[in-house]
Motif scaffolding. Structure first.
Motif, PDB file in Angstrom:
ATOM      1  N   GLN A 102       0.795  -1.227   0.000  1.00  0.00           N
ATOM      2  CA  GLN A 102       0.000   0.000   0.000  1.00  0.00           C
ATOM      3  C   GLN A 102       0.829   1.279   0.000  1.00  0.00           C
ATOM      4  N   CYS A 103       2.143   1.162   0.125  1.00  0.00           N
ATOM      5  CA  CYS A 103       2.999   2.363   0.095  1.00  0.00           C
ATOM      6  C   CYS A 103       4.163   2.195  -0.880  1.00  0.00           C
ATOM      7  N   LYS A 112       5.917  11.007  -0.169  1.00  0.00           N
ATOM      8  CA  LYS A 112       4.502  10.610  -0.109  1.00  0.00           C
ATOM      9  C   LYS A 112       4.342   9.200   0.459  1.00  0.00           C
ATOM     10  N   GLN A 115       4.863   9.386   4.208  1.00  0.00           N
ATOM     11  CA  GLN A 115       3.716   9.980   4.901  1.00  0.00           C
ATOM     12  C   GLN A 115       2.554   8.995   4.995  1.00  0.00           C
ATOM     13  N   LYS A 116       2.328   8.266   3.914  1.00  0.00           N
ATOM     14  CA  LYS A 116       1.247   7.284   3.936  1.00  0.00           C
ATOM     15  C   LYS A 116       1.562   6.161   4.918  1.00  0.00           C
TER      16      LYS A 116
END
Length: 195
Positions: A102-103, A112, A115-116
């Motif tokens: 998912q990252c 980004k 941060q996720k």
């Protein structure tokens, strides 16, 4: 409910995660979350040394909940739940944050993705803090099926289940089965009667 004492463990997954997610930043961010007693990183959390680290922290730091940020729960959730059981905790005091799929695997932007990952770890910490212990149980299963709708799909489902050896109940609200297919005069490509 006991006051949550949470350990957060972030996996580098070799370079699968660490190449795109700034893992040390995620660990530092996790240290500031409520109820987090310890936050650490490891090259491979699913390895025996990674699992031993979690067990040691549970014993020495009196942890009662664990968050692991690594790959998909489909792959390693049972691994880490077993770690909790071996350390004397309920396996459902565990939460996994999937920061690989998912990252790191979906972004080339390190900022980004990081941060996720921080957001996913934060969500996992807040969730595990509220989790309650569950107990595994078995329930008897009635080996029957109810199929709602007597159209072509419902009829086919009922036949497939019956052919597998189970008792089937087919329910249709109209006075006849066949659905919209039964309203057709002929069907393609053979031009057979639809009924």
């Amino acid at each position: 409910m006991d006051q949550p004492r949470i350990g957060v463990y972030v996996c580098n997954c070799g370079v699968n995660i660490a190449a795109t997610v700034n893992v040390p930043q995620v660990v530092e961010s996790a240290k500031d979350l409520p109820y987090v007693v310890v936050a650490r990183e490891h090259k491979y959390m699913c390895s025996q040394p990674g699992q031993d680290m979690i067990k040691k922290d549970i014993a020495e730091l009196d942890l009662n909940r664990v968050v692991v940020a690594s790959c998909t729960p489909r792959m390693h959730e049972p691994t880490f739940q077993t770690v909790l059981v071996e350390a004397g905790l309920n396996p459902y005091y565990f939460q996994m944050a999937n920061i690989r799929e998912q990252c790191s695997w979906i972004s080339k932007d390190i900022e980004k993705a990081t941060q996720k990952a921080k957001a996913l770890v934060s969500a996992a910490v807040y969730r595990v803090a509220l989790q309650e212990p569950l107990q595994a149980r078995t329930e008897p299963v009635t080996k029957q099926a109810l199929v709602v709708g007597g159209g072509i799909a419902g009829i086919q489902a009922a036949l497939s289940i019956a052919n597998a050896g189970y008792r089937v109940f087919l329910v249709e609200r109209q006075p006849s089965i066949g659905g919209h297919m039964a309203e057709l005069d002929k069907t393609f490509p053979t031009l057979d009667c639809s009924t």
